[in-house]
Design a protein around this motif. Structure first.
Motif, PDB file in Angstrom:
ATOM      1  N   PRO A   1     -14.500 -77.431 118.306  1.00 29.14           N
ATOM      2  CA  PRO A   1     -15.854 -77.711 118.774  1.00 29.14           C
ATOM      3  C   PRO A   1     -16.102 -77.248 120.208  1.00 29.14           C
ATOM      4  N   THR A   2     -15.057 -77.205 121.032  1.00 32.31           N
ATOM      5  CA  THR A   2     -15.224 -76.721 122.398  1.00 32.31           C
ATOM      6  C   THR A   2     -15.632 -75.256 122.403  1.00 32.31           C
ATOM      7  N   LEU A   3     -15.070 -74.471 121.488  1.00 28.63           N
ATOM      8  CA  LEU A   3     -15.449 -73.065 121.371  1.00 28.63           C
ATOM      9  C   LEU A   3     -16.916 -72.945 120.975  1.00 28.63           C
ATOM     10  N   VAL A   4     -17.376 -73.788 120.079  1.00 27.68           N
ATOM     11  CA  VAL A   4     -18.782 -73.766 119.668  1.00 27.68           C
ATOM     12  C   VAL A   4     -19.671 -74.108 120.859  1.00 27.68           C
ATOM     13  N   ARG A   5     -19.264 -75.088 121.649  1.00 28.79           N
ATOM     14  CA  ARG A   5     -20.050 -75.470 122.827  1.00 28.79           C
ATOM     15  C   ARG A   5     -20.131 -74.338 123.843  1.00 28.79           C
ATOM     16  N   VAL A   6     -19.008 -73.666 124.073  1.00 26.56           N
ATOM     17  CA  VAL A   6     -18.990 -72.555 125.022  1.00 26.56           C
ATOM     18  C   VAL A   6     -19.858 -71.409 124.512  1.00 26.56           C
ATOM     19  N   LEU A   7     -19.736 -71.069 123.235  1.00 24.74           N
ATOM     20  CA  LEU A   7     -20.559 -69.999 122.666  1.00 24.74           C
ATOM     21  C   LEU A   7     -22.041 -70.358 122.733  1.00 24.74           C
ATOM     22  N   PHE A   8     -22.360 -71.612 122.512  1.00 23.94           N
ATOM     23  CA  PHE A   8     -23.748 -72.053 122.597  1.00 23.94           C
ATOM     24  C   PHE A   8     -24.265 -71.922 124.030  1.00 23.94           C
ATOM     25  N   ALA A   9     -23.447 -72.286 125.011  1.00 20.67           N
ATOM     26  CA  ALA A   9     -23.849 -72.172 126.419  1.00 20.67           C
ATOM     27  C   ALA A   9     -24.032 -70.711 126.816  1.00 20.67           C
ATOM     28  N   VAL A  10     -23.132 -69.841 126.371  1.00 16.41           N
ATOM     29  CA  VAL A  10     -23.246 -68.420 126.682  1.00 16.41           C
ATOM     30  C   VAL A  10     -24.501 -67.845 126.019  1.00 16.41           C
TER      31      VAL A  10
ATOM     32  N   GLY B   1     -18.325 -76.966 114.328  1.00  8.29           N
ATOM     33  CA  GLY B   1     -16.906 -76.655 114.449  1.00  8.29           C
ATOM     34  C   GLY B   1     -16.116 -77.086 113.231  1.00  8.29           C
ATOM     35  N   ARG B   2     -16.406 -78.264 112.730  1.00  6.75           N
ATOM     36  CA  ARG B   2     -15.714 -78.726 111.518  1.00  6.75           C
ATOM     37  C   ARG B   2     -16.077 -77.865 110.321  1.00  6.75           C
ATOM     38  N   TYR B   3     -17.341 -77.490 110.210  1.00  6.38           N
ATOM     39  CA  TYR B   3     -17.781 -76.711 109.057  1.00  6.38           C
ATOM     40  C   TYR B   3     -17.139 -75.332 109.029  1.00  6.38           C
TER      41      TYR B   3
ATOM     42  N   PRO C   1     -20.823 -85.551 112.952  1.00  2.58           N
ATOM     43  CA  PRO C   1     -19.888 -86.676 112.892  1.00  2.58           C
ATOM     44  C   PRO C   1     -20.268 -87.765 113.892  1.00  2.58           C
ATOM     45  N   THR C   2     -19.829 -88.962 113.600  1.00  3.20           N
ATOM     46  CA  THR C   2     -20.133 -90.093 114.481  1.00  3.20           C
ATOM     47  C   THR C   2     -19.024 -90.333 115.498  1.00  3.20           C
ATOM     48  N   THR C   3     -17.855 -89.757 115.292  1.00  2.00           N
ATOM     49  CA  THR C   3     -16.725 -90.054 116.168  1.00  2.00           C
ATOM     50  C   THR C   3     -16.456 -88.977 117.201  1.00  2.00           C
ATOM     51  N   ASP C   4     -16.642 -87.725 116.866  1.00  2.00           N
ATOM     52  CA  ASP C   4     -16.271 -86.618 117.758  1.00  2.00           C
ATOM     53  C   ASP C   4     -17.532 -85.906 118.229  1.00  2.00           C
ATOM     54  N   ARG C   5     -18.243 -86.506 119.166  1.00  3.58           N
ATOM     55  CA  ARG C   5     -19.487 -85.911 119.627  1.00  3.58           C
ATOM     56  C   ARG C   5     -19.621 -86.046 121.127  1.00  3.58           C
ATOM     57  N   MET C   6     -20.341 -85.082 121.717  1.00  7.88           N
ATOM     58  CA  MET C   6     -20.636 -85.128 123.150  1.00  7.88           C
ATOM     59  C   MET C   6     -22.061 -85.641 123.356  1.00  7.88           C
ATOM     60  N   VAL C   7     -23.027 -84.995 122.708  1.00  6.78           N
ATOM     61  CA  VAL C   7     -24.420 -85.416 122.830  1.00  6.78           C
ATOM     62  C   VAL C   7     -24.893 -85.963 121.487  1.00  6.78           C
ATOM     63  N   ALA C   8     -25.050 -85.082 120.512  1.00  6.66           N
ATOM     64  CA  ALA C   8     -25.547 -85.514 119.208  1.00  6.66           C
ATOM     65  C   ALA C   8     -24.593 -85.158 118.073  1.00  6.66           C
ATOM     66  N   GLY C   9     -23.530 -84.417 118.345  1.00  6.54           N
ATOM     67  CA  GLY C   9     -22.567 -84.054 117.317  1.00  6.54           C
ATOM     68  C   GLY C   9     -22.854 -82.733 116.642  1.00  6.54           C
ATOM     69  N   VAL C  10     -23.810 -81.973 117.142  1.00 11.10           N
ATOM     70  CA  VAL C  10     -24.149 -80.697 116.517  1.00 11.10           C
ATOM     71  C   VAL C  10     -22.985 -79.712 116.622  1.00 11.10           C
TER      72      VAL C  10
ATOM     73  N   GLU D   1     -26.568 -87.087 109.635  1.00 12.52           N
ATOM     74  CA  GLU D   1     -25.444 -87.742 110.287  1.00 12.52           C
ATOM     75  C   GLU D   1     -24.424 -88.154 109.233  1.00 12.52           C
ATOM     76  N   GLU D   2     -23.181 -88.040 109.583  1.00 13.92           N
ATOM     77  CA  GLU D   2     -22.107 -88.412 108.680  1.00 13.92           C
ATOM     78  C   GLU D   2     -22.143 -89.919 108.441  1.00 13.92           C
ATOM     79  N   PRO D   3     -21.943 -90.377 107.205  1.00 16.23           N
ATOM     80  CA  PRO D   3     -21.885 -91.818 106.962  1.00 16.23           C
ATOM     81  C   PRO D   3     -20.735 -92.463 107.727  1.00 16.23           C
ATOM     82  N   ALA D   4     -20.875 -93.727 108.039  1.00 19.40           N
ATOM     83  CA  ALA D   4     -19.883 -94.418 108.862  1.00 19.40           C
ATOM     84  C   ALA D   4     -18.505 -94.456 108.207  1.00 19.40           C
ATOM     85  N   GLY D   5     -18.418 -94.600 106.913  1.00 21.54           N
ATOM     86  CA  GLY D   5     -17.132 -94.717 106.239  1.00 21.54           C
ATOM     87  C   GLY D   5     -16.552 -93.406 105.757  1.00 21.54           C
ATOM     88  N   ALA D   6     -17.201 -92.296 106.054  1.00 26.48           N
ATOM     89  CA  ALA D   6     -16.735 -91.000 105.554  1.00 26.48           C
ATOM     90  C   ALA D   6     -15.506 -90.547 106.319  1.00 26.48           C
TER      91      ALA D   6
END
Length: 102
Positions: A38-47, A31-33, A17-26, A69-74
């Motif tokens: 998304p915070t849980l995904v980030r923590v699991l990724f760090a662990v 998290g959306r999928y 997504p283009t709106t809810d991202r920290m670095v690149a939105g991965v 990347e998600e389109p701007a109008g999506a």
């Protein structure tokens, strides 16, 4: 020939997504999928990065490159299908008719 099937809900798409991202939105896209925070995904990724000795950190740039990347109008996922179903409710519900003076 005409089709009488009911329309299907839009399928989930793994996108950054283009709106809810920290670095690149991965992490936000994952998290959306998977419908998790998304915070849980980030923590699991760090662990996972700490547990694997940094090997899991290679997955991030690979996913960054592979996830579109998600389109701007999506609209943000999940798409609300019925606006009335997603309307917030208050508790207790107010009366539907005004009380009569007695």
């Amino acid at each position: 020939m005409t089709s009488t099937s009911t329309p299907h809900a839009p399928y989930k798409q793994l996108r950054r997504p283009t709106t809810d991202r920290m670095v690149a939105g991965v992490a936000s896209g994952l998290g959306r999928y998977f419908a998790v925070d998304p915070t849980l995904v980030r923590v699991l990724f760090a662990v996972a990065t700490l547990v694997t000795g940094g090997l899991a950190a290679l997955a991030y740039p690979i996913m960054w490159f592979l996830m579109p990347e998600e389109p701007a109008g999506a609209p943000a996922w999940p798409h609300p299908t019925d606006p009335a179903a997603t309307a917030p409710t208050t508790w207790p519900q107010p009366p539907t008719t005004p009380p009569t003076a007695g």
